[in-house]
Every structure is written in C-alpha cells, then in structure tokens.
Design a protein around this motif. Structure first.
Motif, PDB file in Angstrom:
ATOM      1  N   ALA A 197      50.117  43.158  22.966  1.00 20.67           N
ATOM      2  CA  ALA A 197      50.984  42.264  22.190  1.00 20.67           C
ATOM      3  C   ALA A 197      51.366  42.904  20.861  1.00 20.67           C
ATOM      4  O   ALA A 197      52.530  42.832  20.425  1.00 20.67           O
ATOM      5  CB  ALA A 197      50.281  40.930  21.960  1.00 20.67           C
ATOM      6  N   ALA A 198      50.407  43.554  20.213  1.00 25.07           N
ATOM      7  CA  ALA A 198      50.687  44.206  18.925  1.00 25.07           C
ATOM      8  C   ALA A 198      51.687  45.343  19.084  1.00 25.07           C
ATOM      9  O   ALA A 198      52.459  45.636  18.162  1.00 25.07           O
ATOM     10  CB  ALA A 198      49.382  44.732  18.327  1.00 25.07           C
ATOM     11  N   ALA A 199      51.690  45.977  20.266  1.00 26.41           N
ATOM     12  CA  ALA A 199      52.622  47.075  20.537  1.00 26.41           C
ATOM     13  C   ALA A 199      53.982  46.573  21.010  1.00 26.41           C
ATOM     14  O   ALA A 199      54.897  47.372  21.222  1.00 26.41           O
ATOM     15  CB  ALA A 199      52.027  48.014  21.576  1.00 26.41           C
ATOM     16  N   GLY A 200      54.120  45.259  21.171  1.00 19.07           N
ATOM     17  CA  GLY A 200      55.380  44.690  21.630  1.00 19.07           C
ATOM     18  C   GLY A 200      55.639  44.902  23.105  1.00 19.07           C
ATOM     19  O   GLY A 200      56.789  44.826  23.559  1.00 19.07           O
ATOM     20  N   SER A 201      54.586  45.136  23.881  1.00 26.27           N
ATOM     21  CA  SER A 201      54.731  45.392  25.320  1.00 26.27           C
ATOM     22  C   SER A 201      54.688  44.093  26.111  1.00 26.27           C
ATOM     23  O   SER A 201      53.994  43.138  25.745  1.00 26.27           O
ATOM     24  CB  SER A 201      53.604  46.316  25.794  1.00 26.27           C
ATOM     25  N   ASP A 202      55.407  44.079  27.242  1.00 30.40           N
ATOM     26  CA  ASP A 202      55.359  42.904  28.112  1.00 30.40           C
ATOM     27  C   ASP A 202      54.361  43.092  29.260  1.00 30.40           C
ATOM     28  O   ASP A 202      54.289  42.253  30.167  1.00 30.40           O
ATOM     29  CB  ASP A 202      56.748  42.577  28.669  1.00 30.40           C
ATOM     30  N   VAL A 203      53.571  44.174  29.248  1.00 31.51           N
ATOM     31  CA  VAL A 203      52.524  44.347  30.253  1.00 31.51           C
ATOM     32  C   VAL A 203      51.516  43.211  30.093  1.00 31.51           C
ATOM     33  O   VAL A 203      51.073  42.907  28.984  1.00 31.51           O
ATOM     34  CB  VAL A 203      51.818  45.708  30.098  1.00 31.51           C
ATOM     35  N   VAL A 204      51.161  42.578  31.202  1.00 27.93           N
ATOM     36  CA  VAL A 204      50.212  41.468  31.186  1.00 27.93           C
ATOM     37  C   VAL A 204      48.839  41.975  31.608  1.00 27.93           C
ATOM     38  O   VAL A 204      48.682  42.554  32.684  1.00 27.93           O
ATOM     39  CB  VAL A 204      50.661  40.332  32.118  1.00 27.93           C
ATOM     40  N   ALA A 205      47.843  41.751  30.772  1.00 26.38           N
ATOM     41  CA  ALA A 205      46.451  42.065  31.093  1.00 26.38           C
ATOM     42  C   ALA A 205      45.727  40.758  31.365  1.00 26.38           C
ATOM     43  O   ALA A 205      45.665  39.881  30.504  1.00 26.38           O
ATOM     44  CB  ALA A 205      45.786  42.809  29.944  1.00 26.38           C
ATOM     45  N   ALA A 206      45.196  40.612  32.576  1.00 20.86           N
ATOM     46  CA  ALA A 206      44.545  39.370  32.979  1.00 20.86           C
ATOM     47  C   ALA A 206      43.276  39.697  33.754  1.00 20.86           C
ATOM     48  O   ALA A 206      43.043  40.833  34.158  1.00 20.86           O
ATOM     49  CB  ALA A 206      45.492  38.522  33.828  1.00 20.86           C
ATOM     50  N   ALA A 207      42.454  38.682  33.960  1.00 22.85           N
ATOM     51  CA  ALA A 207      41.202  38.864  34.697  1.00 22.85           C
ATOM     52  C   ALA A 207      41.100  37.815  35.791  1.00 22.85           C
ATOM     53  O   ALA A 207      41.756  36.771  35.752  1.00 22.85           O
ATOM     54  CB  ALA A 207      40.006  38.770  33.749  1.00 22.85           C
ATOM     55  N   ALA A 208      40.258  38.111  36.772  1.00 16.95           N
ATOM     56  CA  ALA A 208      40.023  37.187  37.875  1.00 16.95           C
ATOM     57  C   ALA A 208      38.592  37.355  38.361  1.00 16.95           C
ATOM     58  O   ALA A 208      37.919  38.330  38.023  1.00 16.95           O
ATOM     59  CB  ALA A 208      41.006  37.453  39.012  1.00 16.95           C
ATOM     60  N   ASP A 259      45.375  37.658  29.015  1.00 19.54           N
ATOM     61  CA  ASP A 259      43.989  37.278  28.745  1.00 19.54           C
ATOM     62  C   ASP A 259      43.573  36.015  29.481  1.00 19.54           C
ATOM     63  O   ASP A 259      42.619  35.343  29.100  1.00 19.54           O
ATOM     64  CB  ASP A 259      43.754  37.108  27.234  1.00 19.54           C
ATOM     65  N   SER A 260      44.282  35.670  30.567  1.00 22.09           N
ATOM     66  CA  SER A 260      43.878  34.536  31.386  1.00 22.09           C
ATOM     67  C   SER A 260      42.745  34.958  32.320  1.00 22.09           C
ATOM     68  O   SER A 260      42.519  36.150  32.552  1.00 22.09           O
ATOM     69  CB  SER A 260      45.063  34.008  32.193  1.00 22.09           C
ATOM     70  N   PHE A 261      42.028  33.977  32.849  1.00 25.00           N
ATOM     71  CA  PHE A 261      40.897  34.234  33.742  1.00 25.00           C
ATOM     72  C   PHE A 261      41.009  33.266  34.908  1.00 25.00           C
ATOM     73  O   PHE A 261      40.880  32.056  34.742  1.00 25.00           O
ATOM     74  CB  PHE A 261      39.586  34.038  32.987  1.00 25.00           C
ATOM     75  N   THR A 262      41.267  33.792  36.090  1.00 28.12           N
ATOM     76  CA  THR A 262      41.502  32.984  37.281  1.00 28.12           C
ATOM     77  C   THR A 262      40.327  33.103  38.245  1.00 28.12           C
ATOM     78  O   THR A 262      39.810  34.201  38.480  1.00 28.12           O
ATOM     79  CB  THR A 262      42.782  33.445  37.998  1.00 28.12           C
ATOM     80  N   GLY A 263      39.903  31.975  38.792  1.00 35.83           N
ATOM     81  CA  GLY A 263      38.825  31.967  39.782  1.00 35.83           C
ATOM     82  C   GLY A 263      39.032  30.848  40.782  1.00 35.83           C
ATOM     83  O   GLY A 263      40.039  30.131  40.738  1.00 35.83           O
ATOM     84  N   PRO A 264      38.087  30.648  41.691  1.00 37.50           N
ATOM     85  CA  PRO A 264      38.207  29.557  42.666  1.00 37.50           C
ATOM     86  C   PRO A 264      38.143  28.189  41.997  1.00 37.50           C
ATOM     87  O   PRO A 264      37.421  28.004  41.015  1.00 37.50           O
ATOM     88  CB  PRO A 264      37.003  29.775  43.588  1.00 37.50           C
ATOM     89  N   ARG A 265      38.875  27.254  42.543  1.00 34.94           N
ATOM     90  CA  ARG A 265      39.016  25.928  41.932  1.00 34.94           C
ATOM     91  C   ARG A 265      37.722  25.120  41.938  1.00 34.94           C
ATOM     92  O   ARG A 265      37.389  24.444  40.952  1.00 34.94           O
ATOM     93  CB  ARG A 265      40.114  25.158  42.678  1.00 34.94           C
ATOM     94  N   PHE A 266      36.962  25.154  43.024  1.00 35.34           N
ATOM     95  CA  PHE A 266      35.808  24.265  43.162  1.00 35.34           C
ATOM     96  C   PHE A 266      34.579  24.885  42.495  1.00 35.34           C
ATOM     97  O   PHE A 266      33.935  25.777  43.030  1.00 35.34           O
ATOM     98  CB  PHE A 266      35.522  23.984  44.645  1.00 35.34           C
ATOM     99  N   LEU A 267      34.270  24.411  41.295  1.00 39.05           N
ATOM    100  CA  LEU A 267      33.084  24.836  40.542  1.00 39.05           C
ATOM    101  C   LEU A 267      33.022  26.349  40.337  1.00 39.05           C
ATOM    102  O   LEU A 267      31.941  26.917  40.138  1.00 39.05           O
ATOM    103  CB  LEU A 267      31.803  24.365  41.251  1.00 39.05           C
ATOM    104  N   GLY A 268      34.181  27.009  40.370  1.00 41.92           N
ATOM    105  CA  GLY A 268      34.190  28.450  40.242  1.00 41.92           C
ATOM    106  C   GLY A 268      33.537  29.154  41.418  1.00 41.92           C
ATOM    107  O   GLY A 268      33.201  30.348  41.334  1.00 41.92           O
ATOM    108  N   TRP A 269      33.385  28.468  42.519  1.00 39.08           N
ATOM    109  CA  TRP A 269      32.608  28.957  43.663  1.00 39.08           C
ATOM    110  C   TRP A 269      33.509  29.258  44.850  1.00 39.08           C
ATOM    111  O   TRP A 269      33.451  30.348  45.431  1.00 39.08           O
ATOM    112  CB  TRP A 269      31.584  27.890  44.027  1.00 39.08           C
TER     113      TRP A 269
END
Length: 314
Positions: A199-210, A266-276
């Motif tokens: 973001a500081a570099a003005g880039s549109d590359v998305v860094a996310a986690a799962a 910086d989003s974090f995606t996982g399974p819906r049911f209790l993260g399981w």
C-alpha cells in the motif's frame, strides 16, 4: 460467501500461478482447480518424483491443462534462488513476464527438531523464511502484473503462540507445537507487513492469507512418520477419516482468497463452521497477527536471515 465452491472460480485464462507444495493435499487441489479454470500453473515442489507424478495426475484429470513442474525446496535458500532465477530466465513465457498468483501453500507441521540447509529451525525456515524469500524474489514480476495476488496459507493453530523475536529459531526451548504455532503466526505477520508495504508503494497487488481448517492431508502424519511412531500415525489416520474434511474442501479458502472478487489486503479466509469445516468465510485471527511493530521487526529479521530484501520499486 455462503456456499462458494470451486465451480465459482472466475475464468483464469491468460493468468499464471505458482503453487508451492502442489504435489499433494490442498496444494494439489489448488493447482488443479486453477488449471481447470484456464490458468497456466507451475507446480513448485521439493521432490522431483512426487512433483512429476502430481503433474501427470493433473494432466489426466484436466485434459489440455497448461501446467508444469519445477523443483523448489523451501528449506534451502539456494534452491529458492535457483527457482526464481529459472523463472526470470524463462524465454518460453508467451504471456509476458508477469505473475498473477503466488500461492505460498507448502508447509511442515510439528516435526522433531531439525534444521534447514541454511541452519534455521525447520518449521520456521520452511513455513516462513522460504516463502518470505520466494515472495521477495518474485515480487518484481508480481508488481508488473495488474491484479496480482499473494496468498499465504497459515493455520488456525497460529493461536498456539506468538513469535519470539529474540528466539525465532526456537534455540532456547524447542516444543514442536509451539514452534508450529509461531511459524503460522509468522505467516500472518508477513502478510500483514507485506500488505502495508504494498500500500505504501502504491501497488494494487493484494496480499492475503487463508487456512484450510482441519483437512485430510499428509501434513499431520509427517512428524510421527519421521520418528517411526506407528501408533501415533494410526491415531492420526483414524482422526483424519472421522473428523477432517477432504482436501478438496480444505483448498476452498485458498482458492477463494486467490480468485474471488473484492478480496481485501491482509484478509484471512478459512472454513465457515468454527474455522473447522465448510465454505470460505472471514476467519478469526489473534490480535498479535496485526501488530505493526511485530510485523516490521519480523520483516527486518527475515531480511537479515535470508539476505533477501524485497524491492517494492519493481
């Protein structure tokens, strides 16, 4: 996100993806489903035999898939550098010099104490430092590609432990599950800091986690197998059959983070049911994984350990 499945992956034609640890488990499923939707997929795997076998299987399951195997050992920084150099020197890339998706999927879990080729504790070295180095070396390609994404696979078990910046290699007191939790926290701090720097570099590359929740893969049995603990292997196998979701379901959060519209940095995606189990959803994460100071300190330490400084100027 309710009910999102692999059939909801948008068309990936014209896109290139690198998937680490793509020879089995959720890494293989991720590579296969991206190829099924038209992406050119590079299976980056440590074992030549297993990587070649996975490639043959993928081409059988997805006729006409544009896929290839390239060797990558995340526990050896020379191998990481060689992988990146071979990618940069590949003149056969008819799609240009871009990289649309980097899926940092490979990992090890709860191993007895071992060190990588560079002398790092194996879980921290493979799960975090190897991917930090790979991302840094491939960053110029990502920056040149509109809409590129970096997705790093962490775990709900990051909640076991925060990093210890003074003992990143667990030299003072090695406990395998704590070391695993720290490596998965490092994954999330890495994405947090990477997103901030992009973001500081003005880039549109998305860094996310799962994370996959509890998915049936080879990950759980690797440690017991290394130590010859047959009884533990059997318990793990039974637990996987009874409690775990299949790898096809475990890969969905990664695929969602990699391809769904509107994924936030910086989003974090996982399974819906209790993260399981279940379809992809926003996942809980420990507050320490959003600590700006910790993210910056880990980044600086990672640069020092790997001798790789990611270039955000492209």
């Amino acid at each position: 996100m309710t009910g999102w499945t692999a059939s909801d992956i948008p068309d990936q034609s014209g896109r290139t993806a690198v998937v680490t640890g793509a020879n089995s488990g959720i890494g293989y499923v991720t590579a296969r489903e991206l190829a099924r939707r038209g992406a050119r997929v590079i299976l980056a795997c440590r074992s030549g035999e297993r990587g070649t076998r996975a490639l043959e299987r993928l081409r059988t399951e997805v006729p006409g898939a544009e896929a290839e195997f390239r060797r990558l050992d995340l526990g050896d920084l020379d191998s990481v550098r060689e992988f990146a150099a071979s990618y940069d020197s590949d003149d056969s890339d008819e799609r240009g010099d871009g990289l649309d998706l980097l899926i940092n999927n490979a990992g090890v879990m709860a191993l007895p104490y071992r060190q990588t080729a560079d002398g790092f504790e194996t879980q921290f070295g493979v799960n975090h430092l190897g991917h930090f180095a790979l991302t840094g070396l491939l960053l110029p390609r990502l920056l040149r590609t509109p809409g590129a994404r970096v997705v790093t696979v962490s775990s709900g078990l990051h909640a076991l432990a925060n990093i210890d910046i003074g003992d990143l290699n667990s030299e003072r007191n090695y406990r395998r599950w704590i070391a695993y939790g720290r490596s998965k926290t490092a994954n999330l701090l890495f994405i947090h800091e990477l997103a901030r720097r992009l973001a500081a570099a003005g880039s549109d590359v998305v860094a996310a986690a799962a994370h996959p929740g509890y998915a049936e893969t080879n990950l759980q049995s690797a440690g017991p197998k290394m130590e010859g603990r047959k009884a533990v292997e059997r318990v793990v196998s039974i637990g996987n059959r009874i409690l775990a979701q299949p790898a096809t379901a475990g890969a969905l959060p990664t695929l969602y983070a990699a391809t769904a519209p509107g994924i936030r940095p910086d989003s974090f995606t996982g399974p819906r049911f209790l993260g399981w189990q279940g379809s992809p959803a926003k996942s809980w994460r420990a507050k320490w994984t959003r600590d700006d100071t910790a993210g910056e300190r880990l980044w600086e330490a990672s640069e020092g350990l790997t001798k790789i400084s990611p270039d955000f100027d492209g």
